[in-house]
Scaffold this motif. Structure first.
Motif, PDB file in Angstrom:
ATOM      1  N   HIS A 128      39.445  49.124  40.502  1.00 58.91           N
ATOM      2  CA  HIS A 128      39.022  49.805  41.733  1.00 58.91           C
ATOM      3  C   HIS A 128      39.597  51.212  41.785  1.00 58.91           C
ATOM      4  CE1 HIS A 128      37.897  50.367  45.907  1.00 58.91           C
ATOM      5  NE2 HIS A 128      39.149  50.697  46.189  1.00 58.91           N
ATOM      6  N   ALA A 144      44.841  38.624  38.192  1.00 62.69           N
ATOM      7  CA  ALA A 144      43.552  39.125  38.681  1.00 62.69           C
ATOM      8  C   ALA A 144      43.712  40.247  39.697  1.00 62.69           C
ATOM      9  CB  ALA A 144      42.758  37.974  39.290  1.00 62.69           C
ATOM     10  N   GLU A 145      44.658  40.098  40.614  1.00 61.29           N
ATOM     11  CA  GLU A 145      44.814  41.100  41.673  1.00 61.29           C
ATOM     12  C   GLU A 145      45.167  42.473  41.100  1.00 61.29           C
ATOM     13  OE1 GLU A 145      47.368  41.843  45.809  1.00 61.29           O
ATOM     14  OE2 GLU A 145      47.545  39.949  44.703  1.00 61.29           O
ATOM     15  N   THR A 151      33.956  40.035  39.968  1.00 59.12           N
ATOM     16  CA  THR A 151      35.027  41.031  39.928  1.00 59.12           C
ATOM     17  C   THR A 151      35.265  41.446  38.474  1.00 59.12           C
ATOM     18  OG1 THR A 151      36.783  39.379  39.618  1.00 59.12           O
ATOM     19  CG2 THR A 151      36.124  39.900  41.897  1.00 59.12           C
ATOM     20  N   PRO A 152      35.897  42.594  38.255  1.00 67.24           N
ATOM     21  CA  PRO A 152      36.187  43.010  36.877  1.00 67.24           C
ATOM     22  C   PRO A 152      36.958  41.957  36.090  1.00 67.24           C
ATOM     23  CG  PRO A 152      36.541  44.840  38.374  1.00 67.24           C
ATOM     24  CD  PRO A 152      36.257  43.642  39.227  1.00 67.24           C
ATOM     25  N   TYR A 153      37.924  41.310  36.738  1.00 64.80           N
ATOM     26  CA  TYR A 153      38.715  40.272  36.071  1.00 64.80           C
ATOM     27  C   TYR A 153      37.819  39.105  35.646  1.00 64.80           C
ATOM     28  CZ  TYR A 153      42.537  36.942  35.281  1.00 64.80           C
ATOM     29  OH  TYR A 153      43.414  36.037  34.717  1.00 64.80           O
ATOM     30  N   ASN A 212      42.109  43.869  39.030  1.00 67.95           N
ATOM     31  CA  ASN A 212      41.019  44.329  39.901  1.00 67.95           C
ATOM     32  C   ASN A 212      41.405  45.590  40.664  1.00 67.95           C
ATOM     33  OD1 ASN A 212      39.277  42.244  39.168  1.00 67.95           O
ATOM     34  ND2 ASN A 212      40.061  40.877  40.770  1.00 67.95           N
ATOM     35  N   HIS A 213      42.674  45.682  41.044  1.00 68.95           N
ATOM     36  CA  HIS A 213      43.149  46.883  41.729  1.00 68.95           C
ATOM     37  C   HIS A 213      43.062  48.093  40.809  1.00 68.95           C
ATOM     38  CE1 HIS A 213      46.234  49.761  43.194  1.00 68.95           C
ATOM     39  NE2 HIS A 213      45.764  49.395  44.389  1.00 68.95           N
TER      40      HIS A 213
END
Length: 211
Positions: free
Chosen positions: A34, A26-27, A130-132, A30-31
């Motif tokens: 962004h 996920a991190e 979040t996108p994920y 999402n990065h």
């Protein structure tokens, strides 16, 4: 038509690579999402590069459709009387005869995709997630029918690409007797890689390999 198709193919390759980041967690995903909106800052305002990319892609889609329509009209005008019998194409026959209908389905798929993950109109999580989370919610096992629709649409995209990339080589004068076989293999391989790359994430989410 070949040039606009080339622009869209390059976008698909980059988009596929970005989608595959979901397997990094996920991190990372999402990065990446962004970063798409902040690339170019502070030299340019927020989302400038992404908006310009969307405009170019939108124009490419419109011009691609216009080119296809114009070529079809010219072909009909050049021979208003149909052939008595049609010679079937072996390697690309199915792709050739379904390009028109496949293109329409691909266009509908693009519209649905924008409503889902760009404007969040049909996404289960909406704009607050979040996108994920939105991607995972989209292909939740309970929404298996969405996964099936997505996979079928992507397979049609792959079929469209297979014939389209091969036709582009011809249109741009890149084909010769010496490289014809290699270009056919390249068109097929590119189509398969892109299709599998886009199918990988939704199938993995539906079967619980990504959550």
């Amino acid at each position: 038509m070949a040039v606009t198709g080339g622009i869209l193919v390059m976008f698909l390759v980059l988009h596929m690579v970005g989608n595959l980041k979901i397997f990094l967690g996920a991190e990372d995903f999402n990065h990446y999402a962004h970063w798409l909106r902040t690339v170019g800052e502070p030299a340019v305002p927020h989302r400038t590069v992404l908006t310009l990319t969307e405009v170019v892609l939108g124009l490419a889609v419109v011009l691609h459709i216009w080119s296809a329509t114009s070529l079809a009209r010219r072909a009909r005008a050049a021979r208003p009387v149909k052939y008595h019998s049609k010679k079937k194409s072996h390697a690309h026959g199915y792709a050739t005869h379904t390009m028109r209908y496949g293109g329409v389905i691909v266009l509908l798929f693009i519209i649905w995709h924008l409503l889902d993950l760009t404007f969040f109109v049909v996404n289960p999580k909406g704009s607050d997630a979040t996108p994920y989370e939105r991607v995972v919610a989209d292909f939740d096992p309970s929404r298996w029918y969405i996964t099936i629709w997505y996979v079928l649409a992507v397979l049609l995209v792959g079929l469209h690409l297979w014939h389209g990339v091969w036709s582009a080589f011809n249109s741009l004068g890149l084909r010769s007797r010496r490289n014809e076989k290699s270009l056919r293999l390249l068109a097929g391989a590119l189509s398969v890689v892109i299709a599998l790359g886009f199918i990988a994430a939704p199938v993995s989410i539906t079967f619980g390999w990504v959550s």
